[in-house]
Design a protein around this motif. Structure first.
Motif, PDB file in Angstrom:
ATOM      1  N   VAL A 142       0.874  -1.229  -0.085  1.00  0.00           N
ATOM      2  CA  VAL A 142       0.038  -0.120   0.242  1.00  0.00           C
ATOM      3  C   VAL A 142       0.884   1.213  -0.057  1.00  0.00           C
ATOM      4  N   CYS A 143       0.665   2.137  -0.825  1.00  0.00           N
ATOM      5  CA  CYS A 143       1.461   3.261  -1.111  1.00  0.00           C
ATOM      6  C   CYS A 143       0.331   4.661  -0.933  1.00  0.00           C
ATOM      7  N   PRO A 144       0.658   5.123   0.387  1.00  0.00           N
ATOM      8  CA  PRO A 144      -0.425   6.383   0.672  1.00  0.00           C
ATOM      9  C   PRO A 144      -0.003   7.642  -0.348  1.00  0.00           C
ATOM     10  N   ASP A 145       1.152   7.730  -0.460  1.00  0.00           N
ATOM     11  CA  ASP A 145       1.332   8.679  -2.038  1.00  0.00           C
ATOM     12  C   ASP A 145       1.667   7.956  -2.915  1.00  0.00           C
ATOM     13  N   PRO A 146       0.594   8.235  -3.955  1.00  0.00           N
ATOM     14  CA  PRO A 146       0.433   7.436  -5.249  1.00  0.00           C
ATOM     15  C   PRO A 146       1.488   7.932  -6.142  1.00  0.00           C
ATOM     16  N   TRP A 147       2.441   9.122  -6.087  1.00  0.00           N
ATOM     17  CA  TRP A 147       3.052   9.419  -7.108  1.00  0.00           C
ATOM     18  C   TRP A 147       4.448   8.558  -7.263  1.00  0.00           C
ATOM     19  N   TRP A 148       5.090   8.363  -8.213  1.00  0.00           N
ATOM     20  CA  TRP A 148       6.173   7.914  -8.314  1.00  0.00           C
ATOM     21  C   TRP A 148       7.486   8.834  -8.470  1.00  0.00           C
ATOM     22  N   LEU A 149       8.505   8.747  -7.959  1.00  0.00           N
ATOM     23  CA  LEU A 149       9.604   9.670  -7.880  1.00  0.00           C
ATOM     24  C   LEU A 149      10.497   9.066  -8.918  1.00  0.00           C
ATOM     25  N   GLY A 150      11.092  10.068  -9.640  1.00  0.00           N
ATOM     26  CA  GLY A 150      12.169   9.725 -10.646  1.00  0.00           C
ATOM     27  C   GLY A 150      13.690   9.718  -9.774  1.00  0.00           C
ATOM     28  N   GLU A 151      14.856   9.695 -10.552  1.00  0.00           N
ATOM     29  CA  GLU A 151      15.819   9.864  -9.848  1.00  0.00           C
ATOM     30  C   GLU A 151      16.395  11.066  -9.140  1.00  0.00           C
ATOM     31  N   GLN A 152      16.867  10.889  -8.079  1.00  0.00           N
ATOM     32  CA  GLN A 152      17.389  12.129  -7.555  1.00  0.00           C
ATOM     33  C   GLN A 152      18.519  13.096  -8.275  1.00  0.00           C
ATOM     34  N   LYS A 153      18.400  14.408  -8.200  1.00  0.00           N
ATOM     35  CA  LYS A 153      19.161  15.150  -9.141  1.00  0.00           C
ATOM     36  C   LYS A 153      19.522  16.345  -8.289  1.00  0.00           C
ATOM     37  N   LEU A 154      20.766  16.812  -8.605  1.00  0.00           N
ATOM     38  CA  LEU A 154      21.433  17.822  -7.859  1.00  0.00           C
ATOM     39  C   LEU A 154      22.041  18.913  -8.880  1.00  0.00           C
ATOM     40  N   ILE A 155      21.813  20.154  -8.359  1.00  0.00           N
ATOM     41  CA  ILE A 155      22.438  21.330  -9.174  1.00  0.00           C
ATOM     42  C   ILE A 155      23.343  22.016  -8.058  1.00  0.00           C
ATOM     43  N   SER A 156      24.569  22.247  -8.358  1.00  0.00           N
ATOM     44  CA  SER A 156      25.372  22.806  -7.674  1.00  0.00           C
ATOM     45  C   SER A 156      25.885  24.456  -8.103  1.00  0.00           C
ATOM     46  N   LEU A 157      25.554  25.472  -7.268  1.00  0.00           N
ATOM     47  CA  LEU A 157      26.040  26.888  -7.707  1.00  0.00           C
ATOM     48  C   LEU A 157      27.180  27.441  -6.943  1.00  0.00           C
ATOM     49  N   SER A 158      28.149  28.022  -7.616  1.00  0.00           N
ATOM     50  CA  SER A 158      29.198  28.574  -6.767  1.00  0.00           C
ATOM     51  C   SER A 158      29.522  29.852  -7.600  1.00  0.00           C
ATOM     52  N   VAL A 159      30.452  30.798  -7.069  1.00  0.00           N
ATOM     53  CA  VAL A 159      30.858  32.030  -7.522  1.00  0.00           C
ATOM     54  C   VAL A 159      31.928  31.994  -8.411  1.00  0.00           C
TER      55      VAL A 159
END
Length: 289
Positions: A142-159
């Protein structure tokens, strides 16, 4: 026309532990017959019309979903088959919390995951599916949240060296390439899927007076971060770590990332080449395959 013989790869994850189902030569196989991998159940709320025929639609929502995963345990001996079944008993114990169900689709290359709690299939019924050294089972979740998640993504910002605008680089925790365009401190994040995404921002100093905007909504924190100090902005749980809400103007809004192009603008005074701003998110999908 022949159908591709590429069954989805299924695995269950709990923390660092993984229980994987094979598709061909392995001794624990994912069988055809999975259910609950498409659109979630729909709840349409209707209100009777007084003095008129029919009903009035009062709302539509997706309900919790149930997932059914059939599998085959095929070992050399009864003892080996029993050992695998007992491993599943322990791994899927619902009192230990939900597990992450991961579906990898070889036909499209997509990976989807969803959190679900074991509901049934391991009651120990040794009937027509039991054959000593091998056994078929059907696991229900049983899945209370019915949404599927994709792969975790990351964006890194620097000066950028010698300048004040941020530059961006991106990677993911899985082998996914993100397309980015950066103009000074403005950049674009393309969100796939059908649902809004609640990202997590991680800001490491030095710097102060952080501002994150999508052009319509603005979130500000009038807080100073020293070098190596970190502020986490969790938009899903609406929390700041450390708790510096008293330094957030009342006009500020935590906003999600919407499907499509999100044009973001970030500023932070006093930033140096040591300053880092990291955006972490996972896209949301209605289907696994």
């Amino acid at each position: 026309m022949a159908l591709e013989n590429s069954s989805p790869l299924v695995s269950f994850r709990r923390g660092e532990q993984v229980f994987s189902l094979g598709t061909r030569d392995e001794d624990v196989l994912h069988l055809h017959g999975s259910q609950g991998l498409g659109l979630p159940p729909v709840d349409i709320q209707l209100v009777d019309r007084i003095g008129a025929d029919g009903a009035k639609e009062n709302g539509v929502r997706y309900k919790e979903r149930e997932i059914f995963i059939p599998l085959l345990i095929h070992k050399r001996t009864l003892a080996e088959c029993t050992a695998v079944r007992r491993e599943l008993y322990s791994f899927l114990d619902p009192h230990e919390g939900p597990v992450e169900i991961v579906i990898e689709d070889p036909a499209t290359g997509t990976v989807r995951r969803i959190s679900g709690r074991y509901k049934g299939g391991l009651e120990g019924d040794f009937d027509s599916g039991f054959h000593g050294a091998w056994q078929t089972l059907g696991l229900k979740f049983v899945c209370p949240d019915p949404w599927w998640l994709g792969e975790q993504k990351l964006i890194s910002l620097s000066v950028a060296p010698g300048t004040k605008p941020f530059i961006s680089s991106s990677r993911s925790f899985f082998p996914v390439v993100l397309s980015q365009s950066t103009v000074q401190d403005r950049f674009t994040v393309e969100i796939a899927g059908a649902g809004e995404v609640a990202p997590t921002w991680q800001v490491t100093g030095p710097g102060e007076d952080l501002m994150i905007s999508n052009g319509e909504e603005v979130f500000r924190v009038n807080h100073q971060l020293r070098a190596d100090e970190t502020l986490i902005i969790d938009t899903a749980k609406r929390r700041l770590i450390p708790d510096v809400w008293e330094k957030v103007p009342l006009s500020s809004r935590l906003f999600p990332l919407k499907p499509g192009a999100n044009h973001l603008h970030i500023t932070m005074t006093g930033a140096t080449h040591e300053t880092r701003i990291t955006l972490v998110y996972a896209e949301r999908f209605l289907e696994a395959i």
